[in-house]
Design a protein around this motif. Structure first.
Motif, PDB file in Angstrom:
ATOM      1  N   MET A 148       0.798  -1.088   0.188  1.00 36.30           N
ATOM      2  CA  MET A 148       0.108  -0.140  -0.113  1.00 36.30           C
ATOM      3  C   MET A 148       0.988   1.470  -0.006  1.00 36.30           C
ATOM      4  N   ARG A 149       0.650   2.153  -1.100  1.00 40.67           N
ATOM      5  CA  ARG A 149       1.483   3.301  -1.022  1.00 40.67           C
ATOM      6  C   ARG A 149       0.697   4.398  -0.206  1.00 40.67           C
ATOM      7  N   ILE A 150       1.807   5.327   0.396  1.00 40.56           N
ATOM      8  CA  ILE A 150       1.128   6.201   1.536  1.00 40.56           C
ATOM      9  C   ILE A 150       1.950   7.590   1.334  1.00 40.56           C
ATOM     10  N   PHE A 151       1.357   8.528   1.727  1.00 38.98           N
ATOM     11  CA  PHE A 151       1.821   9.892   1.709  1.00 38.98           C
ATOM     12  C   PHE A 151       1.660  10.614   2.911  1.00 38.98           C
ATOM     13  N   THR A 152       2.324  11.654   3.274  1.00 42.82           N
ATOM     14  CA  THR A 152       2.043  12.530   4.300  1.00 42.82           C
ATOM     15  C   THR A 152       1.283  13.754   4.190  1.00 42.82           C
ATOM     16  N   LEU A 153       0.308  13.821   5.409  1.00 39.17           N
ATOM     17  CA  LEU A 153      -0.544  15.011   5.284  1.00 39.17           C
ATOM     18  C   LEU A 153      -0.230  15.826   6.283  1.00 39.17           C
ATOM     19  N   SER A 154      -0.068  17.199   6.114  1.00 36.87           N
ATOM     20  CA  SER A 154       0.560  18.505   6.721  1.00 36.87           C
ATOM     21  C   SER A 154      -0.659  19.276   7.052  1.00 36.87           C
ATOM     22  N   LEU A 155      -1.208  19.288   8.058  1.00 38.15           N
ATOM     23  CA  LEU A 155      -2.392  20.311   8.560  1.00 38.15           C
ATOM     24  C   LEU A 155      -1.599  21.485   9.346  1.00 38.15           C
ATOM     25  N   ASN A 156      -1.983  22.697   8.543  1.00 36.78           N
ATOM     26  CA  ASN A 156      -1.467  23.889   9.214  1.00 36.78           C
ATOM     27  C   ASN A 156      -2.551  24.734   9.459  1.00 36.78           C
ATOM     28  N   GLY A 157      -2.905  25.273  10.740  1.00 33.49           N
ATOM     29  CA  GLY A 157      -3.767  26.212  11.017  1.00 33.49           C
ATOM     30  C   GLY A 157      -3.232  27.375  11.786  1.00 33.49           C
ATOM     31  N   ALA A 158      -3.958  28.377  12.032  1.00 36.12           N
ATOM     32  CA  ALA A 158      -3.351  29.668  12.625  1.00 36.12           C
ATOM     33  C   ALA A 158      -2.925  29.089  14.248  1.00 36.12           C
ATOM     34  N   ARG A 159      -3.631  28.256  14.892  1.00 33.91           N
ATOM     35  CA  ARG A 159      -3.173  27.872  16.258  1.00 33.91           C
ATOM     36  C   ARG A 159      -2.895  26.440  16.440  1.00 33.91           C
ATOM     37  N   GLN A 160      -2.986  25.528  15.297  1.00 34.09           N
ATOM     38  CA  GLN A 160      -2.282  24.237  15.521  1.00 34.09           C
ATOM     39  C   GLN A 160      -1.748  23.780  14.281  1.00 34.09           C
ATOM     40  N   SER A 161      -1.009  22.631  14.305  1.00 33.80           N
ATOM     41  CA  SER A 161      -0.453  21.991  13.400  1.00 33.80           C
ATOM     42  C   SER A 161      -0.344  20.446  13.742  1.00 33.80           C
ATOM     43  N   ALA A 162      -0.323  19.553  12.534  1.00 31.25           N
ATOM     44  CA  ALA A 162      -0.140  18.220  12.646  1.00 31.25           C
ATOM     45  C   ALA A 162       0.251  17.527  11.413  1.00 31.25           C
ATOM     46  N   ARG A 163       1.008  16.421  11.679  1.00 33.14           N
ATOM     47  CA  ARG A 163       1.807  15.770  10.727  1.00 33.14           C
ATOM     48  C   ARG A 163       1.129  14.378  10.816  1.00 33.14           C
ATOM     49  N   ILE A 164       0.644  13.924   9.626  1.00 31.98           N
ATOM     50  CA  ILE A 164      -0.036  12.532   9.587  1.00 31.98           C
ATOM     51  C   ILE A 164       0.946  11.787   8.499  1.00 31.98           C
ATOM     52  N   GLU A 198       0.429  13.779  -9.205  1.00 34.91           N
ATOM     53  CA  GLU A 198       1.255  14.912  -9.711  1.00 34.91           C
ATOM     54  C   GLU A 198       1.064  16.226  -8.851  1.00 34.91           C
ATOM     55  N   ARG A 199       2.068  16.919  -8.735  1.00 33.14           N
ATOM     56  CA  ARG A 199       2.036  18.088  -8.091  1.00 33.14           C
ATOM     57  C   ARG A 199       0.880  18.978  -8.571  1.00 33.14           C
ATOM     58  N   CYS A 200       0.092  19.453  -7.598  1.00 36.27           N
ATOM     59  CA  CYS A 200      -1.065  20.180  -7.863  1.00 36.27           C
ATOM     60  C   CYS A 200      -1.401  21.336  -6.493  1.00 36.27           C
ATOM     61  N   MET A 201      -2.070  22.210  -6.614  1.00 33.77           N
ATOM     62  CA  MET A 201      -2.359  23.341  -5.936  1.00 33.77           C
ATOM     63  C   MET A 201      -4.085  23.837  -6.090  1.00 33.77           C
ATOM     64  N   THR A 202      -4.585  23.766  -5.197  1.00 31.33           N
ATOM     65  CA  THR A 202      -6.074  24.409  -5.676  1.00 31.33           C
ATOM     66  C   THR A 202      -6.712  24.912  -4.081  1.00 31.33           C
ATOM     67  N   GLU A 244       5.694  16.145  -4.218  1.00 25.64           N
ATOM     68  CA  GLU A 244       6.670  14.879  -3.709  1.00 25.64           C
ATOM     69  C   GLU A 244       6.051  14.077  -2.394  1.00 25.64           C
ATOM     70  N   ASN A 245       4.872  13.498  -2.692  1.00 23.29           N
ATOM     71  CA  ASN A 245       4.056  12.666  -1.738  1.00 23.29           C
ATOM     72  C   ASN A 245       3.870  13.357  -0.350  1.00 23.29           C
ATOM     73  N   GLU A 246       3.527  14.794  -0.428  1.00 19.68           N
ATOM     74  CA  GLU A 246       3.130  15.390   0.702  1.00 19.68           C
ATOM     75  C   GLU A 246       2.163  16.461   0.554  1.00 19.68           C
ATOM     76  N   LEU A 247       1.215  16.235   1.371  1.00 21.17           N
ATOM     77  CA  LEU A 247      -0.223  17.119   1.162  1.00 21.17           C
ATOM     78  C   LEU A 247      -0.097  18.214   2.111  1.00 21.17           C
ATOM     79  N   PHE A 248      -0.082  19.367   1.712  1.00 20.10           N
ATOM     80  CA  PHE A 248      -0.187  20.559   2.778  1.00 20.10           C
ATOM     81  C   PHE A 248      -1.669  21.145   2.683  1.00 20.10           C
ATOM     82  N   ILE A 249      -2.109  21.206   3.769  1.00 24.57           N
ATOM     83  CA  ILE A 249      -3.562  21.813   3.724  1.00 24.57           C
ATOM     84  C   ILE A 249      -3.425  22.966   4.817  1.00 24.57           C
ATOM     85  N   ASN A 250      -3.444  24.330   4.306  1.00 26.67           N
ATOM     86  CA  ASN A 250      -3.169  25.618   5.150  1.00 26.67           C
ATOM     87  C   ASN A 250      -4.498  26.212   5.369  1.00 26.67           C
TER      88      ASN A 250
END
Length: 95
Positions: free
Chosen positions: A1-17, A39-43, A73-79
């Motif tokens: 199973m292929r996996i990636f990292t999710l990086s959640l960033n908010g004004a008061r909290q952050s987390a890496r999964i 592939e690389r994307c932004m929305t 590069e297999n990391e998803l950033f949500i800001n």
């Protein structure tokens, strides 16, 4: 199973999964999904719920008042100004 990292960033909290298998969100064009190796994307995510599934197979949910999504590069950033992770006990009832 292929996996990636999710990086959640908010004004008061952050987390890496590190063991995310898939992500489903919505932008102005509609719902879409991401998996490892995408592939690389932004929305800009719209106001609402997004969800992600970890390697254990359980879906987790995020309430977002809009956010910027960037996948590279297999990391998803949500800001976002505010992030709300819905507890797994509630989310598991929605499966």
């Amino acid at each position: 199973m292929r996996i990636f990292t999710l990086s959640l960033n908010g004004a008061r909290q952050s987390a890496r999964i590190a063991d995310v298998v898939s992500f489903v969100g919505e932008d102005a064009s509609g719902s879409f999904g991401l998996q490892a190796g995408h592939e690389r994307c932004m929305t800009s995510l719209v106001f609402g719920l997004a969800r992600y599934r970890r390697a254990d197979g359980v879906w987790r949910y995020l309430a977002l008042p809009g956010a910027l999504l960037y996948f590279v590069e297999n990391e998803l950033f949500i800001n976002a100004g505010v992030l709300l992770r819905i507890p797994i006990i509630i989310a598991s009832a929605w499966r």
